[in-house]
Design a protein around this motif. Structure first.
Motif, mmCIF file in Angstrom:
data_model
loop_
_atom_site.group_PDB
_atom_site.id
_atom_site.type_symbol
_atom_site.label_atom_id
_atom_site.label_comp_id
_atom_site.label_asym_id
_atom_site.label_seq_id
_atom_site.Cartn_x
_atom_site.Cartn_y
_atom_site.Cartn_z
ATOM 1 N N GLY A 115 -4.448 -1.961 -1.804
ATOM 2 C CA GLY A 115 -3.335 -2.706 -1.225
ATOM 3 C C GLY A 115 -2.049 -1.897 -1.338
ATOM 4 N N LEU A 116 -0.989 -2.538 -1.747
ATOM 5 C CA LEU A 116 0.307 -1.880 -1.891
ATOM 6 C C LEU A 116 0.726 -1.880 -3.357
ATOM 7 C CD1 LEU A 116 3.058 -0.750 -0.834
ATOM 8 C CD2 LEU A 116 3.786 -3.144 -0.565
ATOM 9 N N ILE A 117 1.057 -0.701 -3.882
ATOM 10 C CA ILE A 117 1.591 -0.585 -5.235
ATOM 11 C C ILE A 117 2.951 0.107 -5.123
ATOM 12 C CG2 ILE A 117 1.269 0.373 -7.551
ATOM 13 C CD1 ILE A 117 -1.741 0.386 -7.013
ATOM 14 N N PHE A 118 3.971 -0.538 -5.670
ATOM 15 C CA PHE A 118 5.308 0.062 -5.634
ATOM 16 C C PHE A 118 6.050 -0.238 -6.930
ATOM 17 C CE2 PHE A 118 5.884 -4.216 -3.969
ATOM 18 C CZ PHE A 118 7.104 -4.633 -4.468
ATOM 19 N N THR A 119 7.059 0.598 -7.198
ATOM 20 C CA THR A 119 7.918 0.353 -8.355
ATOM 21 C C THR A 119 9.257 -0.180 -7.860
ATOM 22 O OG1 THR A 119 8.817 2.598 -8.348
ATOM 23 C CG2 THR A 119 6.870 2.182 -9.727
ATOM 24 N N ALA A 120 9.872 -1.006 -8.689
ATOM 25 C CA ALA A 120 11.196 -1.552 -8.394
ATOM 26 C C ALA A 120 12.068 -1.362 -9.622
ATOM 27 C CB ALA A 120 11.095 -3.026 -8.034
ATOM 28 N N LEU A 121 13.148 -0.622 -9.457
ATOM 29 C CA LEU A 121 14.110 -0.448 -10.539
ATOM 30 C C LEU A 121 15.144 -1.566 -10.404
ATOM 31 C CD1 LEU A 121 14.755 1.488 -12.921
ATOM 32 C CD2 LEU A 121 16.432 2.565 -11.395
ATOM 33 N N VAL A 122 15.082 -2.513 -11.314
ATOM 34 C CA VAL A 122 15.905 -3.717 -11.235
ATOM 35 C C VAL A 122 17.144 -3.566 -12.116
ATOM 36 C CG1 VAL A 122 15.915 -6.234 -11.451
ATOM 37 C CG2 VAL A 122 13.773 -5.032 -10.966
ATOM 38 N N TYR A 149 6.824 -6.733 0.741
ATOM 39 C CA TYR A 149 7.395 -6.362 -0.548
ATOM 40 C C TYR A 149 8.627 -7.172 -0.955
ATOM 41 C CZ TYR A 149 11.256 -3.244 1.014
ATOM 42 O OH TYR A 149 12.389 -2.721 1.541
ATOM 43 N N PRO A 150 9.470 -7.713 -0.018
ATOM 44 C CA PRO A 150 10.583 -8.532 -0.507
ATOM 45 C C PRO A 150 10.130 -9.750 -1.301
ATOM 46 C CG PRO A 150 10.968 -7.857 1.757
ATOM 47 C CD PRO A 150 9.547 -7.504 1.435
ATOM 48 N N ALA A 151 9.141 -10.478 -0.767
ATOM 49 C CA ALA A 151 8.655 -11.663 -1.471
ATOM 50 C C ALA A 151 7.960 -11.268 -2.773
ATOM 51 C CB ALA A 151 7.695 -12.448 -0.567
ATOM 52 N N ALA A 152 7.206 -10.155 -2.730
ATOM 53 C CA ALA A 152 6.527 -9.695 -3.950
ATOM 54 C C ALA A 152 7.546 -9.314 -5.016
ATOM 55 C CB ALA A 152 5.623 -8.507 -3.622
ATOM 56 N N TYR A 153 8.615 -8.664 -4.589
ATOM 57 C CA TYR A 153 9.668 -8.266 -5.525
ATOM 58 C C TYR A 153 10.319 -9.495 -6.153
ATOM 59 C CZ TYR A 153 14.291 -6.832 -7.079
ATOM 60 O OH TYR A 153 15.422 -6.662 -7.818
ATOM 61 N N GLU A 154 10.700 -10.449 -5.330
ATOM 62 C CA GLU A 154 11.369 -11.642 -5.839
ATOM 63 C C GLU A 154 10.460 -12.414 -6.801
ATOM 64 O OE1 GLU A 154 12.638 -13.791 -2.413
ATOM 65 O OE2 GLU A 154 13.938 -12.162 -1.716
ATOM 66 N N ALA A 155 9.183 -12.515 -6.474
ATOM 67 C CA ALA A 155 8.243 -13.216 -7.352
ATOM 68 C C ALA A 155 8.096 -12.487 -8.683
ATOM 69 C CB ALA A 155 6.887 -13.356 -6.655
ATOM 70 N N ALA A 156 8.078 -11.152 -8.639
ATOM 71 C CA ALA A 156 7.932 -10.361 -9.870
ATOM 72 C C ALA A 156 9.153 -10.521 -10.774
ATOM 73 C CB ALA A 156 7.723 -8.896 -9.520
ATOM 74 N N VAL A 157 10.344 -10.487 -10.177
ATOM 75 C CA VAL A 157 11.580 -10.658 -10.953
ATOM 76 C C VAL A 157 11.604 -12.037 -11.608
ATOM 77 C CG1 VAL A 157 14.084 -10.912 -10.741
ATOM 78 C CG2 VAL A 157 12.931 -9.000 -9.635
ATOM 79 N N LYS A 158 11.193 -13.040 -10.849
ATOM 80 C CA LYS A 158 11.166 -14.407 -11.388
ATOM 81 C C LYS A 158 10.141 -14.529 -12.503
ATOM 82 C CE LYS A 158 10.749 -19.234 -9.941
ATOM 83 N NZ LYS A 158 10.523 -20.152 -8.776
ATOM 84 N N ASN A 167 3.080 -3.293 -14.791
ATOM 85 C CA ASN A 167 3.786 -2.574 -15.857
ATOM 86 C C ASN A 167 5.255 -2.963 -15.852
ATOM 87 O OD1 ASN A 167 3.772 -0.494 -17.990
ATOM 88 N ND2 ASN A 167 5.126 0.626 -16.595
ATOM 89 N N VAL A 168 5.825 -3.074 -17.053
ATOM 90 C CA VAL A 168 7.245 -3.368 -17.221
ATOM 91 C C VAL A 168 7.806 -2.354 -18.207
ATOM 92 C CG1 VAL A 168 8.975 -5.056 -17.928
ATOM 93 C CG2 VAL A 168 6.852 -5.831 -16.828
ATOM 94 N N GLU A 169 8.868 -1.663 -17.792
ATOM 95 C CA GLU A 169 9.437 -0.633 -18.663
ATOM 96 C C GLU A 169 10.956 -0.672 -18.601
ATOM 97 O OE1 GLU A 169 9.269 4.246 -19.275
ATOM 98 O OE2 GLU A 169 8.005 3.261 -17.766
ATOM 99 N N LYS A 170 11.565 -0.826 -19.777
ATOM 100 C CA LYS A 170 13.029 -0.798 -19.844
ATOM 101 C C LYS A 170 13.510 0.636 -19.662
ATOM 102 C CE LYS A 170 14.077 -4.879 -22.629
ATOM 103 N NZ LYS A 170 14.773 -5.387 -23.844
ATOM 104 N N LYS A 171 14.536 0.782 -18.827
ATOM 105 C CA LYS A 171 15.107 2.097 -18.565
ATOM 106 C C LYS A 171 16.563 2.111 -19.022
ATOM 107 C CE LYS A 171 11.599 4.007 -16.256
ATOM 108 N NZ LYS A 171 10.969 5.301 -16.614
ATOM 109 N N GLU A 172 17.198 3.275 -18.893
ATOM 110 C CA GLU A 172 18.593 3.398 -19.276
ATOM 111 C C GLU A 172 19.489 2.669 -18.294
ATOM 112 O OE1 GLU A 172 19.256 7.697 -17.002
ATOM 113 O OE2 GLU A 172 19.622 7.533 -19.152
ATOM 114 N N ASN A 173 20.748 2.477 -18.717
ATOM 115 C CA ASN A 173 21.775 1.934 -17.842
ATOM 116 C C ASN A 173 21.460 0.521 -17.361
ATOM 117 O OD1 ASN A 173 24.331 2.488 -16.802
ATOM 118 N ND2 ASN A 173 23.524 2.986 -14.781
ATOM 119 N N SER A 174 20.916 -0.306 -18.273
ATOM 120 C CA SER A 174 20.640 -1.716 -17.993
ATOM 121 C C SER A 174 19.751 -1.908 -16.768
ATOM 122 C CB SER A 174 21.947 -2.491 -17.807
ATOM 123 O OG SER A 174 22.758 -2.399 -18.948
#
Length: 479
Positions: free
Chosen positions: A104-111, A73-82, A5-12
């Motif tokens: 497995g592992l499900i997490f949210t990342a506020l980028v 999760y660091p590598a998963a996060y970086e791959a998702a951002v890319k 899931n990808v969701e735009k939030k407030e404050n960029s």
């Protein structure tokens, strides 16, 4: 890894929901077990030989999850951002949604992403600029440090006056017993300097060489704990009284303290240097005021992560400065009575201003189609090499060329804004008019160093709760 899931939030900011599939997470759990088992003692097994199922049976199936999460999760996060082509501005906020063998592992990342910027007028800004003049009195004041350095202390046979220096032996007593740190011999004390406990120096006035006196002193309440608020007695013997004798301020004085032959030439040089210094200060104040107006014309939803990243740089700069002075950051904080959190909080307004300035100048550069040529970059490398006594190749090895180009680009933009500014009364914020059509600019994908300073190569995302900083929450939203 997959982004569910990808969701735009407030404050960029953009919230990604990321899943590390069961097989990949199971491999991370097994890796965590193999790493940890040597430190786990289980009855009936040699240390480090207990099977994973036995350990999980004793401590729960989630015993190795934390280590596994930190691993994947660091590598998963970086791959998702890319994958989502996001420009990560640092300090992501992580939350674990679910973790188990089935999913497995499900997490949210506020980028935090680079905000869209609206910049109003950047040409024709006005700011006050101080008029610079140097008076004869100013030049006399410039002379004073030279006079003080040339002043000599001469022994006199009279009572001590304010401003004299008394050479004394002293010892402090608390209830008749000497206390630690309260004794000195042949100590030169300038009366009126305020370097001793209040009341001590005043009681030396009127004494002359050979006199002895008991001084009744009460320590301040904020003094060292053992003596705070206590009344003590200092036994003092005056061994010598010296008075300061200033030199004759004439041509001979000028020859002694400068490279000039006459006092007139020395004063002229002092006046010229003071004029240059004040002119530079007035220009710096003018430029700062102009950039303040530029910031006022900026509209952008600045994400918290962008400010926090800038704060990281400021804290690193603090540490480097302290190290250069031979002091650790911990020692500095103790001396100042501060914690790292307190220092970081005090630096936050500065970090926010730096971020706003950078965004505004980037918008100016984009609007003016500014570029930095290879020749300009090489010239800057040459300047740095000369300044730090290095070769150009050594400079390039130490400094990111992309960061150097970004710095030069921002300098160009700043010069344009200042050169186009006018000296005058600064407009009130509510009356500031945009003389040009507002320009919306967004930056393309930046290199890691494009913020003007080199970014950490592999900063691991932090699992922290979402929290808006007060400063960024107050920023106006872009139209």
């Amino acid at each position: 890894m997959k982004v569910t899931n990808v969701e735009k939030k407030e404050n960029s900011t953009v919230e990604l929901t990321i899943q590390v599939e069961p097989d990949a997470f199971e491999a991370a759990v097994q890796k965590a077990y193999l790493k940890a088992r040597k430190n786990i003692a289980v009855p009936g097994f040699r240390k480090g030989k207990a099977p994973r199922k036995i350990i999980e049976g004793m401590y729960g199936t989630a015993v190795f999850y934390e280590e596994a999460i930190n691993d994947v999760y660091p590598a998963a996060y970086e791959a998702a951002v890319k994958e989502q082509n996001l420009e990560d501005m640092g300090h992501p906020v992580m939350d674990i949604v679910e973790v188990n063998k089935e999913k497995g592992l499900i997490f949210t990342a506020l980028v935090s992403v680079r905000p869209e910027v609206t910049l109003k007028a950047y040409k024709g800004l006005t700011a006050p600029k101080a008029e610079v003049n140097v008076t004869d009195e100013d030049i006399e004041n410039e002379l004073q440090p030279y006079i003080r350095r040339a002043t000599r202390l001469v022994s006199v046979d009279r009572e001590a006056h304010m401003g004299d220096t008394a050479v004394i032996d002293f010892e402090g007593f608390d209830d008749g017993k000497p206390f630690e740190g309260g004794k000195g011999e042949d100590y030169s004390l300038e009366i009126g300097s305020g370097s001793f406990v209040p009341g001590f120096e005043d009681q030396l006035i009127g004494l002359k060489a050979g006199d002895e006196k008991d001084l009744d002193i009460t320590f301040p309440e904020d003094y060292v704990p053992d003596l705070a608020g206590k009344s003590v007695v200092f036994k003092v013997k005056v061994k010598e009284v010296k008075e300061p004798q200033a030199p004759e301020v004439d041509d001979e004085f000028a020859k002694d303290v400068s490279e000039f032959e006459t006092l007139a030439d020395f004063k002229k040089d002092l006046g010229e240097k003071l004029q240059q210094r004040r002119t530079a200060e007035a220009q710096n104040d003018f430029e700062s005021a102009v950039l303040d107006q530029l910031i006022d014309n900026l509209e952008a939803d600045i994400p918290d992560g962008m400010v926090e990243t800038q704060l990281d740089k400021i804290m690193d700069e603090y540490a480097m400065r302290m190290s250069g002075q031979g002091m650790s950051m911990d020692d500095y904080l103790k001396m100042m009575g501060m914690t790292p959190e307190m220092l970081r909080t005090s630096a936050k307004p500065s970090a926010l201003r730096q971020v706003k300035t950078q965004l505004a100048l980037e918008a100016v550069a984009a609007a003016e189609n500014m570029e930095v040529t290879e020749e300009e970059c090489e010239a800057e490398v040459g300047k740095l090499a000369e300044q730090y006594k290095l070769t150009p190749d050594q400079v390039k090895a130490a400094v990111s060329v992309d960061a150097l180009k970004q710095d030069l680009l921002l300098q160009k933009a700043s010069k344009l804004v200042v050169d186009e500014a006018k000296v005058g009364e600064a407009p009130k914020k509510e009356e500031a008019a945009a003389e040009e059509k507002p320009k919306k600019t967004t930056r393309k994908k930046k290199t890691e160093e494009a913020a003007g300073e080199e970014q950490p190569a592999e900063e691991k995302p932090k699992r922290t709760r979402k929290k808006k900083t007060e400063e960024s929450a107050e920023e106006p939203k872009a139209e």
